[in-house]
Design a protein around this motif. Structure first.
Motif, PDB file in Angstrom:
ATOM      1  N   HIS A  65      72.766  20.723  56.243  1.00 15.45           N
ATOM      2  CA  HIS A  65      73.290  22.074  56.489  1.00 15.45           C
ATOM      3  C   HIS A  65      74.510  22.359  55.617  1.00 15.45           C
ATOM      4  N   HIS A  66      75.433  21.397  55.560  1.00 17.78           N
ATOM      5  CA  HIS A  66      76.651  21.584  54.757  1.00 17.78           C
ATOM      6  C   HIS A  66      76.312  21.698  53.271  1.00 17.78           C
ATOM      7  N   ILE A  67      75.431  20.832  52.809  1.00 18.43           N
ATOM      8  CA  ILE A  67      75.034  20.850  51.390  1.00 18.43           C
ATOM      9  C   ILE A  67      74.350  22.172  51.057  1.00 18.43           C
ATOM     10  N   ASN A  68      73.481  22.640  51.958  1.00 10.58           N
ATOM     11  CA  ASN A  68      72.821  23.940  51.743  1.00 10.58           C
ATOM     12  C   ASN A  68      73.844  25.057  51.586  1.00 10.58           C
ATOM     13  N   ALA A  69      74.865  25.038  52.450  1.00  9.59           N
ATOM     14  CA  ALA A  69      75.885  26.094  52.402  1.00  9.59           C
ATOM     15  C   ALA A  69      76.674  26.031  51.097  1.00  9.59           C
ATOM     16  N   ARG A  84      73.520  33.576  63.125  1.00 11.01           N
ATOM     17  CA  ARG A  84      72.074  33.388  63.084  1.00 11.01           C
ATOM     18  C   ARG A  84      71.394  34.504  63.850  1.00 11.01           C
ATOM     19  N   SER A  85      70.169  34.745  63.501  1.00 10.69           N
ATOM     20  CA  SER A  85      69.380  35.762  64.194  1.00 10.69           C
ATOM     21  C   SER A  85      69.318  35.429  65.685  1.00 10.69           C
ATOM     22  N   GLY A  86      69.555  36.433  66.505  1.00 14.76           N
ATOM     23  CA  GLY A  86      69.472  36.238  67.948  1.00 14.76           C
ATOM     24  C   GLY A  86      70.804  35.935  68.612  1.00 14.76           C
ATOM     25  N   GLU A  87      71.810  35.562  67.812  1.00 19.41           N
ATOM     26  CA  GLU A  87      73.128  35.288  68.398  1.00 19.41           C
ATOM     27  C   GLU A  87      73.820  36.602  68.748  1.00 19.41           C
ATOM     28  N   GLY A 122      72.435  34.688  58.491  1.00 20.20           N
ATOM     29  CA  GLY A 122      72.114  33.530  57.669  1.00 20.20           C
ATOM     30  C   GLY A 122      71.992  32.289  58.523  1.00 20.20           C
ATOM     31  N   ASP A 123      71.373  31.271  57.951  1.00 17.71           N
ATOM     32  CA  ASP A 123      71.123  30.040  58.692  1.00 17.71           C
ATOM     33  C   ASP A 123      71.386  28.859  57.777  1.00 17.71           C
ATOM     34  N   TYR A 124      72.067  27.847  58.293  1.00 19.76           N
ATOM     35  CA  TYR A 124      72.368  26.652  57.498  1.00 19.76           C
ATOM     36  C   TYR A 124      71.097  26.002  56.922  1.00 19.76           C
ATOM     37  N   ALA A 125      69.976  26.190  57.607  1.00 19.48           N
ATOM     38  CA  ALA A 125      68.730  25.565  57.152  1.00 19.48           C
ATOM     39  C   ALA A 125      68.025  26.389  56.085  1.00 19.48           C
ATOM     40  N   ASP A 126      68.540  27.574  55.772  1.00 21.79           N
ATOM     41  CA  ASP A 126      67.878  28.507  54.850  1.00 21.79           C
ATOM     42  C   ASP A 126      68.855  28.905  53.746  1.00 21.79           C
ATOM     43  N   VAL A 127      68.739  28.252  52.590  1.00 22.69           N
ATOM     44  CA  VAL A 127      69.673  28.497  51.486  1.00 22.69           C
ATOM     45  C   VAL A 127      69.630  29.955  51.039  1.00 22.69           C
ATOM     46  N   ASP A 128      68.431  30.498  50.896  1.00 26.24           N
ATOM     47  CA  ASP A 128      68.301  31.872  50.397  1.00 26.24           C
ATOM     48  C   ASP A 128      69.018  32.876  51.295  1.00 26.24           C
ATOM     49  N   SER A 129      68.925  32.663  52.612  1.00 29.32           N
ATOM     50  CA  SER A 129      69.596  33.586  53.544  1.00 29.32           C
ATOM     51  C   SER A 129      71.112  33.520  53.354  1.00 29.32           C
TER      52      SER A 129
END
Length: 301
Positions: free
Chosen positions: A96-100, A43-46, A61-68
Protein backbone atom coordinates in the motif's frame (compact mmCIF):
# COMPACT_ATOMS: atom_id res chain seq x y z
CA UNK A 1 -9.42 20.26 -18.25
CA UNK A 2 -10.34 18.02 -15.30
CA UNK A 3 -11.72 19.24 -12.00
CA UNK A 4 -8.43 18.40 -10.28
CA UNK A 5 -6.37 20.57 -12.64
CA UNK A 6 -8.43 23.68 -12.07
CA UNK A 7 -7.26 24.21 -8.53
CA UNK A 8 -3.84 23.48 -7.09
CA UNK A 9 -4.33 21.87 -3.71
CA UNK A 10 -1.30 22.14 -1.53
CA UNK A 11 -1.76 19.38 1.04
CA UNK A 12 -3.45 15.98 0.75
CA UNK A 13 -3.98 13.69 3.73
CA UNK A 14 -4.47 9.96 3.20
CA UNK A 15 -6.57 7.87 5.58
CA UNK A 16 -8.54 11.05 6.07
CA UNK A 17 -11.48 9.49 7.91
CA UNK A 18 -9.23 7.52 10.26
CA UNK A 19 -8.07 8.61 13.70
CA UNK A 20 -4.72 10.08 12.63
CA UNK A 21 -5.79 11.57 9.28
CA UNK A 22 -8.90 13.26 10.65
CA UNK A 23 -6.87 14.82 13.48
CA UNK A 24 -4.26 16.05 10.97
CA UNK A 25 -6.94 17.78 8.89
CA UNK A 26 -8.39 19.39 12.02
CA UNK A 27 -4.93 20.73 12.90
CA UNK A 28 -4.42 22.06 9.36
CA UNK A 29 -7.68 23.98 9.63
CA UNK A 30 -6.82 25.19 13.14
CA UNK A 31 -3.51 26.53 11.85
CA UNK A 32 -5.36 28.62 9.30
CA UNK A 33 -4.76 26.53 6.19
CA UNK A 34 -7.74 27.20 3.92
CA UNK A 35 -10.08 24.24 3.51
CA UNK A 36 -9.79 24.86 -0.24
CA UNK A 37 -6.07 24.05 0.02
CA UNK A 38 -6.65 20.71 1.75
CA UNK A 39 -7.63 17.43 0.12
CA UNK A 40 -8.69 14.22 1.82
CA UNK A 41 -8.11 10.78 0.31
CA UNK A 42 -11.03 8.50 1.12
CA UNK A 43 -12.12 5.12 -0.10
CA UNK A 44 -15.43 4.55 -1.77
CA UNK A 45 -18.16 4.01 0.80
CA UNK A 46 -16.41 5.83 3.65
CA UNK A 47 -18.41 8.55 5.36
CA UNK A 48 -16.69 11.81 4.47
CA UNK A 49 -19.64 14.18 4.96
CA UNK A 50 -18.06 16.10 7.85
CA UNK A 51 -14.92 16.79 5.80
CA UNK A 52 -16.90 17.90 2.77
CA UNK A 53 -19.05 20.18 4.93
CA UNK A 54 -15.88 21.95 6.10
CA UNK A 55 -14.95 22.67 2.49
CA UNK A 56 -12.16 20.10 2.24
CA UNK A 57 -11.75 18.57 -1.23
CA UNK A 58 -12.68 14.90 -1.31
CA UNK A 59 -10.54 12.66 -3.51
CA UNK A 60 -11.50 9.03 -4.03
CA UNK A 61 -8.65 6.57 -4.00
CA UNK A 62 -7.45 3.28 -2.60
CA UNK A 63 -3.99 2.18 -1.48
CA UNK A 64 -4.48 -1.02 -3.51
CA UNK A 65 -5.22 0.92 -6.73
CA UNK A 66 -2.31 3.00 -8.07
CA UNK A 67 -4.32 4.57 -10.89
CA UNK A 68 -6.98 5.85 -8.48
CA UNK A 69 -4.27 7.51 -6.40
CA UNK A 70 -2.51 9.06 -9.41
CA UNK A 71 -5.81 10.76 -10.26
CA UNK A 72 -6.44 11.74 -6.63
CA UNK A 73 -2.93 13.21 -6.23
CA UNK A 74 -3.14 15.52 -9.26
CA UNK A 75 -2.23 19.10 -8.31
CA UNK A 76 -1.04 18.09 -4.84
CA UNK A 77 2.10 19.75 -3.54
CA UNK A 78 2.52 17.96 -0.20
CA UNK A 79 1.27 14.54 0.79
CA UNK A 80 0.79 13.28 4.35
CA UNK A 81 1.03 9.53 3.80
CA UNK A 82 -0.61 7.97 6.85
CA UNK A 83 0.54 4.39 7.12
CA UNK A 84 -1.93 1.70 6.11
CA UNK A 85 -4.05 0.06 8.80
CA UNK A 86 -4.85 -3.01 6.69
CA UNK A 87 -5.68 -5.90 9.02
CA UNK A 88 -4.49 -8.58 6.64
CA UNK A 89 -0.90 -9.68 6.10
CA UNK A 90 1.79 -7.15 7.02
CA UNK A 91 3.01 -7.30 3.39
CA UNK A 92 -0.28 -5.69 2.34
CA UNK A 93 0.70 -2.52 4.21
CA UNK A 94 4.13 -2.38 2.56
CA UNK A 95 2.53 -2.72 -0.86
CA UNK A 96 0.00 0.00 0.00
CA UNK A 97 2.76 2.45 0.94
CA UNK A 98 4.81 1.65 -2.17
CA UNK A 99 1.71 2.09 -4.35
CA UNK A 100 1.08 5.51 -2.83
CA UNK A 101 4.70 6.59 -3.40
CA UNK A 102 4.60 5.38 -7.03
CA UNK A 103 1.36 7.31 -7.58
CA UNK A 104 2.77 10.43 -5.90
CA UNK A 105 5.80 10.41 -8.17
CA UNK A 106 3.65 9.97 -11.26
CA UNK A 107 1.39 12.83 -10.13
CA UNK A 108 4.41 15.12 -9.52
CA UNK A 109 3.82 15.49 -5.78
CA UNK A 110 6.72 17.53 -4.40
CA UNK A 111 7.03 16.28 -0.82
CA UNK A 112 5.83 13.26 1.17
CA UNK A 113 5.65 13.11 4.96
CA UNK A 114 5.29 9.44 5.91
CA UNK A 115 4.12 8.15 9.30
CA UNK A 116 6.56 5.37 10.14
CA UNK A 117 7.42 3.82 13.52
CA UNK A 118 10.34 4.20 15.93
CA UNK A 119 12.89 1.43 16.12
CA UNK A 120 15.91 0.40 18.09
CA UNK A 121 18.94 -1.69 17.37
CA UNK A 122 18.08 -5.38 17.61
CA UNK A 123 14.57 -5.01 16.18
CA UNK A 124 15.35 -7.78 13.66
CA UNK A 125 15.06 -10.41 16.39
CA UNK A 126 12.18 -8.80 18.28
CA UNK A 127 8.48 -9.64 18.49
CA UNK A 128 7.70 -6.61 16.32
CA UNK A 129 10.24 -7.45 13.57
CA UNK A 130 7.64 -8.03 10.83
CA UNK A 131 5.82 -4.82 11.72
CA UNK A 132 9.12 -2.93 11.66
CA UNK A 133 10.22 -4.49 8.37
CA UNK A 134 7.13 -3.13 6.63
CA UNK A 135 8.10 0.40 7.63
CA UNK A 136 11.77 -0.15 6.80
CA UNK A 137 10.92 -1.33 3.28
CA UNK A 138 8.52 1.58 2.85
CA UNK A 139 11.12 4.12 4.06
CA UNK A 140 13.75 2.63 1.72
CA UNK A 141 11.41 2.86 -1.27
CA UNK A 142 10.52 6.45 -0.39
CA UNK A 143 14.18 7.47 -0.02
CA UNK A 144 15.05 5.88 -3.36
CA UNK A 145 12.04 7.41 -5.16
CA UNK A 146 13.77 10.74 -5.73
CA UNK A 147 10.91 12.59 -4.03
CA UNK A 148 11.53 14.97 -1.15
CA UNK A 149 10.50 13.20 2.03
CA UNK A 150 10.15 13.57 5.77
CA UNK A 151 9.98 10.34 7.74
CA UNK A 152 8.03 10.59 10.99
CA UNK A 153 9.12 7.69 13.18
CA UNK A 154 6.18 7.86 15.56
CA UNK A 155 6.21 6.02 18.86
CA UNK A 156 3.37 3.89 20.21
CA UNK A 157 0.10 5.72 20.95
CA UNK A 158 -0.95 6.44 24.52
CA UNK A 159 -4.43 5.40 23.42
CA UNK A 160 -3.11 1.82 23.09
CA UNK A 161 -2.62 1.72 26.87
CA UNK A 162 -6.41 1.60 27.24
CA UNK A 163 -6.61 -1.52 25.07
CA UNK A 164 -3.72 -3.19 26.88
CA UNK A 165 -5.01 -2.59 30.42
CA UNK A 166 -8.54 -3.60 29.41
CA UNK A 167 -11.86 -1.79 29.67
CA UNK A 168 -12.70 -3.45 33.01
CA UNK A 169 -9.53 -2.42 34.84
CA UNK A 170 -11.53 -0.17 37.19
CA UNK A 171 -13.71 -3.15 38.19
CA UNK A 172 -11.03 -5.83 38.42
CA UNK A 173 -8.23 -3.71 39.85
CA UNK A 174 -5.80 -5.77 37.78
CA UNK A 175 -3.70 -5.18 34.68
CA UNK A 176 -2.74 -8.44 32.98
CA UNK A 177 -0.18 -7.87 30.22
CA UNK A 178 3.04 -9.71 29.22
CA UNK A 179 5.29 -6.61 29.17
CA UNK A 180 7.34 -7.67 32.23
CA UNK A 181 9.27 -4.62 33.49
CA UNK A 182 9.73 -3.15 30.01
CA UNK A 183 8.98 0.51 29.32
CA UNK A 184 7.63 2.33 26.29
CA UNK A 185 7.68 5.94 25.13
CA UNK A 186 3.92 6.45 24.85
CA UNK A 187 2.75 9.48 22.85
CA UNK A 188 -0.65 11.04 22.24
CA UNK A 189 -1.87 10.42 18.68
CA UNK A 190 -3.37 13.92 18.64
CA UNK A 191 0.08 15.44 19.24
CA UNK A 192 1.77 13.28 16.59
CA UNK A 193 -0.81 14.54 14.09
CA UNK A 194 -0.14 18.11 15.24
CA UNK A 195 3.62 17.62 14.79
CA UNK A 196 3.06 16.25 11.28
CA UNK A 197 1.03 19.35 10.39
CA UNK A 198 3.69 21.64 11.84
CA UNK A 199 6.21 19.94 9.55
CA UNK A 200 3.97 20.29 6.50
CA UNK A 201 3.36 23.98 7.14
CA UNK A 202 6.94 25.08 7.88
CA UNK A 203 10.19 24.85 5.93
CA UNK A 204 13.42 22.96 6.45
CA UNK A 205 12.14 19.41 6.93
CA UNK A 206 12.98 17.90 3.53
CA UNK A 207 14.85 14.59 3.53
CA UNK A 208 14.94 14.32 7.32
CA UNK A 209 13.93 11.54 9.70
CA UNK A 210 12.39 12.52 13.04
CA UNK A 211 12.10 10.29 16.11
CA UNK A 212 8.79 11.35 17.65
CA UNK A 213 8.72 9.89 21.14
CA UNK A 214 7.93 11.18 24.60
CA UNK A 215 10.50 12.65 26.98
CA UNK A 216 10.01 9.82 29.48
CA UNK A 217 9.38 6.10 28.98
CA UNK A 218 6.90 4.42 31.30
CA UNK A 219 6.25 0.76 32.23
CA UNK A 220 3.06 -0.95 33.36
CA UNK A 221 4.00 -0.97 37.05
CA UNK A 222 4.00 2.83 36.86
CA UNK A 223 0.85 2.84 34.72
CA UNK A 224 -0.90 0.77 37.42
CA UNK A 225 0.16 3.38 39.99
CA UNK A 226 -1.17 6.24 37.82
CA UNK A 227 -4.53 4.46 37.36
CA UNK A 228 -4.69 3.72 41.10
CA UNK A 229 -4.21 7.42 41.82
CA UNK A 230 -6.82 8.47 39.26
CA UNK A 231 -9.42 5.94 40.50
CA UNK A 232 -8.47 6.29 44.17
CA UNK A 233 -8.43 2.50 44.18
CA UNK A 234 -5.56 0.01 44.18
CA UNK A 235 -4.74 -1.41 40.75
CA UNK A 236 -2.10 -4.13 40.46
CA UNK A 237 -0.01 -5.19 37.47
CA UNK A 238 0.62 -8.84 36.68
CA UNK A 239 2.87 -10.00 33.81
CA UNK A 240 2.36 -13.68 32.97
CA UNK A 241 4.59 -15.43 30.43
CA UNK A 242 3.27 -15.32 26.89
CA UNK A 243 1.86 -18.88 26.87
CA UNK A 244 -0.11 -18.29 30.05
CA UNK A 245 -1.28 -14.88 28.79
CA UNK A 246 -2.51 -16.40 25.51
CA UNK A 247 -4.32 -19.19 27.37
CA UNK A 248 -6.08 -16.72 29.69
CA UNK A 249 -7.27 -14.64 26.72
CA UNK A 250 -8.41 -17.72 24.78
CA UNK A 251 -10.41 -18.91 27.79
CA UNK A 252 -12.01 -15.44 27.99
CA UNK A 253 -13.12 -15.72 24.36
CA UNK A 254 -10.84 -13.02 22.94
CA UNK A 255 -10.50 -13.42 19.14
CA UNK A 256 -7.19 -14.93 17.97
CA UNK A 257 -6.27 -11.82 15.98
CA UNK A 258 -6.35 -9.69 19.13
CA UNK A 259 -4.52 -12.29 21.20
CA UNK A 260 -1.72 -12.21 18.64
CA UNK A 261 -1.65 -8.41 18.57
CA UNK A 262 -1.60 -8.05 22.38
CA UNK A 263 1.10 -10.70 22.67
CA UNK A 264 3.23 -9.05 19.99
CA UNK A 265 3.12 -5.61 21.59
CA UNK A 266 3.46 -6.91 25.13
CA UNK A 267 6.60 -8.83 24.16
CA UNK A 268 7.88 -5.85 22.18
CA UNK A 269 7.58 -3.65 25.28
CA UNK A 270 9.21 -6.37 27.43
CA UNK A 271 12.13 -6.46 24.98
CA UNK A 272 12.61 -2.70 25.33
CA UNK A 273 11.95 -2.13 21.63
CA UNK A 274 9.80 0.97 22.21
CA UNK A 275 11.84 2.45 25.03
CA UNK A 276 13.24 5.56 23.35
CA UNK A 277 13.37 9.02 24.90
CA UNK A 278 13.80 12.00 22.60
CA UNK A 279 12.83 15.69 22.74
CA UNK A 280 12.19 16.18 18.99
CA UNK A 281 8.42 16.01 19.48
CA UNK A 282 8.67 18.68 22.19
CA UNK A 283 10.63 20.91 19.79
CA UNK A 284 8.10 20.44 16.97
CA UNK A 285 5.12 21.10 19.26
CA UNK A 286 6.77 24.00 21.07
CA UNK A 287 5.76 22.49 24.42
CA UNK A 288 6.23 19.32 26.42
CA UNK A 289 4.16 16.40 25.08
CA UNK A 290 1.29 15.11 27.19
CA UNK A 291 2.68 12.70 29.78
CA UNK A 292 1.25 9.24 30.45
CA UNK A 293 0.22 10.44 33.92
CA UNK A 294 -1.70 13.39 32.42
CA UNK A 295 -3.35 11.13 29.84
CA UNK A 296 -4.44 8.57 32.43
CA UNK A 297 -5.62 11.31 34.75
CA UNK A 298 -8.00 12.60 32.05
CA UNK A 299 -9.28 9.14 31.08
CA UNK A 300 -9.92 7.71 34.55
CA UNK A 301 -10.78 10.79 36.58
Amino acid sequence: MSHYQKKIIMILVTGATGNFGSKAIAHLLNKGVAANDIAALVRSGENHNSLAEQGVHIRMGDYADVDSMVKAFEGVDQLLLVSSSDRGAIENRTKHHINAIIAAKEANVKHIAYTSFVRKEGYENSAIADFQNSHIESEKFLKESGLNYTILQNSIYQEMILAFVGEKVAETGTILFPAQDGKASWVLREELAEAAVNILTTKGHENKTYHLTNNLSVGFEQIATYISQALNKEVNYSSPDIEEFNAILEKSGVPQMYIGMFGMWGTGVAEGMIDLEDNTLEILLGRKPTSVNQFIGKVYS
